[in-house]
Design a protein around this motif. Structure first.
Motif, PDB file in Angstrom:
ATOM      1  N   ILE A 107       0.831  -1.208   0.000  1.00  0.00           N
ATOM      2  CA  ILE A 107       0.000   0.000   0.000  1.00  0.00           C
ATOM      3  C   ILE A 107       0.862   1.253   0.000  1.00  0.00           C
ATOM      4  O   ILE A 107       0.540   2.259  -0.634  1.00  0.00           O
ATOM      5  CB  ILE A 107      -0.954   0.007   1.221  1.00  0.00           C
ATOM      6  CG1 ILE A 107      -1.932  -1.166   1.126  1.00  0.00           C
ATOM      7  CG2 ILE A 107      -1.725   1.325   1.312  1.00  0.00           C
ATOM      8  CD1 ILE A 107      -2.852  -1.310   2.321  1.00  0.00           C
ATOM      9  N   CYS A 108       1.978   1.184   0.716  1.00  0.00           N
ATOM     10  CA  CYS A 108       2.803   2.394   0.895  1.00  0.00           C
ATOM     11  C   CYS A 108       3.772   2.665  -0.252  1.00  0.00           C
ATOM     12  O   CYS A 108       4.485   3.662  -0.218  1.00  0.00           O
ATOM     13  CB  CYS A 108       3.565   2.323   2.208  1.00  0.00           C
ATOM     14  SG  CYS A 108       2.473   2.576   3.615  1.00  0.00           S
ATOM     15  N   GLU A 109       3.805   1.804  -1.252  1.00  0.00           N
ATOM     16  CA  GLU A 109       4.784   1.986  -2.330  1.00  0.00           C
ATOM     17  C   GLU A 109       4.744   3.401  -2.941  1.00  0.00           C
ATOM     18  O   GLU A 109       5.787   4.052  -3.056  1.00  0.00           O
ATOM     19  CB  GLU A 109       4.538   0.913  -3.391  1.00  0.00           C
ATOM     20  CG  GLU A 109       5.619   0.853  -4.433  1.00  0.00           C
ATOM     21  CD  GLU A 109       5.163   0.031  -5.627  1.00  0.00           C
ATOM     22  OE1 GLU A 109       4.431  -0.958  -5.428  1.00  0.00           O
ATOM     23  OE2 GLU A 109       5.529   0.413  -6.752  1.00  0.00           O
ATOM     24  N   PRO A 110       3.558   3.926  -3.302  1.00  0.00           N
ATOM     25  CA  PRO A 110       3.557   5.289  -3.852  1.00  0.00           C
ATOM     26  C   PRO A 110       3.988   6.332  -2.814  1.00  0.00           C
ATOM     27  O   PRO A 110       4.597   7.347  -3.166  1.00  0.00           O
ATOM     28  CB  PRO A 110       2.091   5.521  -4.238  1.00  0.00           C
ATOM     29  CG  PRO A 110       1.482   4.158  -4.330  1.00  0.00           C
ATOM     30  CD  PRO A 110       2.212   3.314  -3.339  1.00  0.00           C
ATOM     31  N   ALA A 111       3.701   6.063  -1.545  1.00  0.00           N
ATOM     32  CA  ALA A 111       4.074   7.015  -0.488  1.00  0.00           C
ATOM     33  C   ALA A 111       5.597   7.084  -0.345  1.00  0.00           C
ATOM     34  O   ALA A 111       6.162   8.158  -0.101  1.00  0.00           O
ATOM     35  CB  ALA A 111       3.423   6.602   0.839  1.00  0.00           C
ATOM     36  N   VAL A 112       6.254   5.938  -0.522  1.00  0.00           N
ATOM     37  CA  VAL A 112       7.720   5.921  -0.460  1.00  0.00           C
ATOM     38  C   VAL A 112       8.281   6.716  -1.641  1.00  0.00           C
ATOM     39  O   VAL A 112       9.159   7.568  -1.475  1.00  0.00           O
ATOM     40  CB  VAL A 112       8.242   4.460  -0.465  1.00  0.00           C
ATOM     41  CG1 VAL A 112       9.750   4.412  -0.639  1.00  0.00           C
ATOM     42  CG2 VAL A 112       7.821   3.743   0.819  1.00  0.00           C
ATOM     43  N   LEU A 113       7.724   6.468  -2.834  1.00  0.00           N
ATOM     44  CA  LEU A 113       8.170   7.206  -4.032  1.00  0.00           C
ATOM     45  C   LEU A 113       8.005   8.710  -3.855  1.00  0.00           C
ATOM     46  O   LEU A 113       8.836   9.496  -4.299  1.00  0.00           O
ATOM     47  CB  LEU A 113       7.334   6.784  -5.245  1.00  0.00           C
ATOM     48  CG  LEU A 113       7.738   5.516  -5.973  1.00  0.00           C
ATOM     49  CD1 LEU A 113       6.702   5.194  -7.050  1.00  0.00           C
ATOM     50  CD2 LEU A 113       9.114   5.690  -6.587  1.00  0.00           C
ATOM     51  N   ASN A 114       6.905   9.091  -3.203  1.00  0.00           N
ATOM     52  CA  ASN A 114       6.609  10.519  -3.045  1.00  0.00           C
ATOM     53  C   ASN A 114       7.144  11.095  -1.735  1.00  0.00           C
ATOM     54  O   ASN A 114       6.822  12.217  -1.369  1.00  0.00           O
ATOM     55  CB  ASN A 114       5.099  10.753  -3.143  1.00  0.00           C
ATOM     56  CG  ASN A 114       4.590  10.614  -4.567  1.00  0.00           C
ATOM     57  OD1 ASN A 114       5.093  11.260  -5.477  1.00  0.00           O
ATOM     58  ND2 ASN A 114       3.611   9.747  -4.776  1.00  0.00           N
ATOM     59  N   ARG A 115       7.942  10.294  -1.043  1.00  0.00           N
ATOM     60  CA  ARG A 115       8.594  10.728   0.201  1.00  0.00           C
ATOM     61  C   ARG A 115       7.612  11.251   1.253  1.00  0.00           C
ATOM     62  O   ARG A 115       7.864  12.256   1.927  1.00  0.00           O
ATOM     63  CB  ARG A 115       9.640  11.808  -0.099  1.00  0.00           C
ATOM     64  CG  ARG A 115      10.707  11.343  -1.062  1.00  0.00           C
ATOM     65  CD  ARG A 115      11.963  12.173  -0.918  1.00  0.00           C
ATOM     66  NE  ARG A 115      13.069  11.529  -1.579  1.00  0.00           N
ATOM     67  CZ  ARG A 115      13.422  11.748  -2.831  1.00  0.00           C
ATOM     68  NH1 ARG A 115      12.751  12.621  -3.557  1.00  0.00           N
ATOM     69  NH2 ARG A 115      14.443  11.118  -3.345  1.00  0.00           N
ATOM     70  N   VAL A 116       6.484  10.570   1.378  1.00  0.00           N
ATOM     71  CA  VAL A 116       5.533  10.900   2.453  1.00  0.00           C
ATOM     72  C   VAL A 116       6.132  10.343   3.750  1.00  0.00           C
ATOM     73  O   VAL A 116       6.620   9.210   3.756  1.00  0.00           O
ATOM     74  CB  VAL A 116       4.167  10.231   2.179  1.00  0.00           C
ATOM     75  CG1 VAL A 116       3.193  10.453   3.328  1.00  0.00           C
ATOM     76  CG2 VAL A 116       3.580  10.729   0.865  1.00  0.00           C
ATOM     77  N   PRO A 117       6.111  11.132   4.847  1.00  0.00           N
ATOM     78  CA  PRO A 117       6.657  10.613   6.104  1.00  0.00           C
ATOM     79  C   PRO A 117       5.984   9.285   6.485  1.00  0.00           C
ATOM     80  O   PRO A 117       4.769   9.135   6.349  1.00  0.00           O
ATOM     81  CB  PRO A 117       6.306  11.702   7.123  1.00  0.00           C
ATOM     82  CG  PRO A 117       6.128  12.937   6.314  1.00  0.00           C
ATOM     83  CD  PRO A 117       5.632  12.503   4.960  1.00  0.00           C
TER      84      PRO A 117
END
Ligand SMILES: Nc1ncnc2c1ncn2[C@@H]1O[C@H](COP(=O)(O)OP(=O)(O)O)[C@@H](O)[C@H]1O
Ligand SMILES: [Mg+2]
Length: 218
Positions: A107-117
């Motif tokens: 689920i967090c893959e896009p968040a890692v790409l977008n550097r979301v804390p």
């Protein structure tokens, strides 16, 4: 003039190989900000292909695809990837999860790409799972899931970074009525908060909630 959040395909044609047949010829569709647009049509008519084109994973042979008036179908790959990562949430027909990783990490893959804390991403992931009616430990590996569980996890991944454009390929195809209702609530609330949502589906429930339905003919 195209408004912000408007997604348009104009006279788009696509063939998978140079000598092969066109999947479709000169298709035009437009989804506006705040709209939940449903694409229907018989199996094999090219709905998934069209969604890949809209999701900037393929390039049309003819025609143009614009986001807020910007023709990203012909942009450089770098610009397309950047836009895809930040502004498009995509739900694949077969979910396309990485089964060797945990549900949370998928689920967090896009968040890692977008550097979301990380803390924020984990909280959002947990909220999204709740909203689509999934009660699974996030640290569990994403294997041995039912089709409906995998689809809903894929939807959470598509939504985690709050993209302007949400594209979902038969996202309720494997769901029971109650889960379908929850997923539709979520997609409708995306549209209601000003996102642009395009869903491929045959479901009458989906069509009933849509702003508009467009039939694709191959
Ligand atoms: N990777 C591919 N290579 C060659 N042909 C493909 C590929 N993917 C799909 N097709 C063909 O393109 C047509 C449209 O497929 P698809 O977009 O998956 O339709 P739908 O989603 O409406 O069922 C079909 O004839 C299919 O066989
Ligand atoms: Mg398909």
């Amino acid at each position: 003039m195209s408004g912000r959040g408007e997604l348009e395909a104009r006279n788009v044609s696509y063939r998978y190989s140079r000598a092969g047949p066109a999947v479709f010829d000169s298709v035009s569709i437009r989804a506006r900000r705040g709209e939940l647009l449903v694409l229907t049509g018989p199996s094999g008519c090219g709905k998934s292909t069209l969604l890949f084109l809209l999701g900037l994973m393929l390039r049309p042979n003819e025609g143009v695809i614009t986001f807020g008036g910007v023709p990203l179908s012909s942009a450089r790959e770098r610009e397309r990837s950047r836009f895809r990562a930040r502004d498009i949430g995509f739900v694949f027909q077969d979910a396309a999860l990485d089964r060797s990783r945990t549900i949370l990490s998928n689920i967090c893959e896009p968040a890692v790409l977008n550097r979301v804390p990380r803390r924020e991403a984990v909280r959002t992931a947990s909220d999204l799972l709740d909203q689509v009616g999934l009660d699974l430990p996030m640290c569990r590996r994403a294997d041995g899931l039912s089709g409906g569980q995998a689809q809903r996890i894929a939807l959470c991944r598509a939504l985690i970074c709050n993209p302007q454009f949400v594209l979902a390929d038969e996202p309720t195809g494997n769901l029971d009525a109650e889960s379908e209702r929850l997923v539709l609530d979520r997609l409708q609330s995306e549209a209601g908060s000003g996102r642009t949502v395009v869903v491929v589906s045959h479901s009458d429930q989906v069509k009933a909630r849509a702003s508009r339905a467009v039939e694709i003919r191959g």
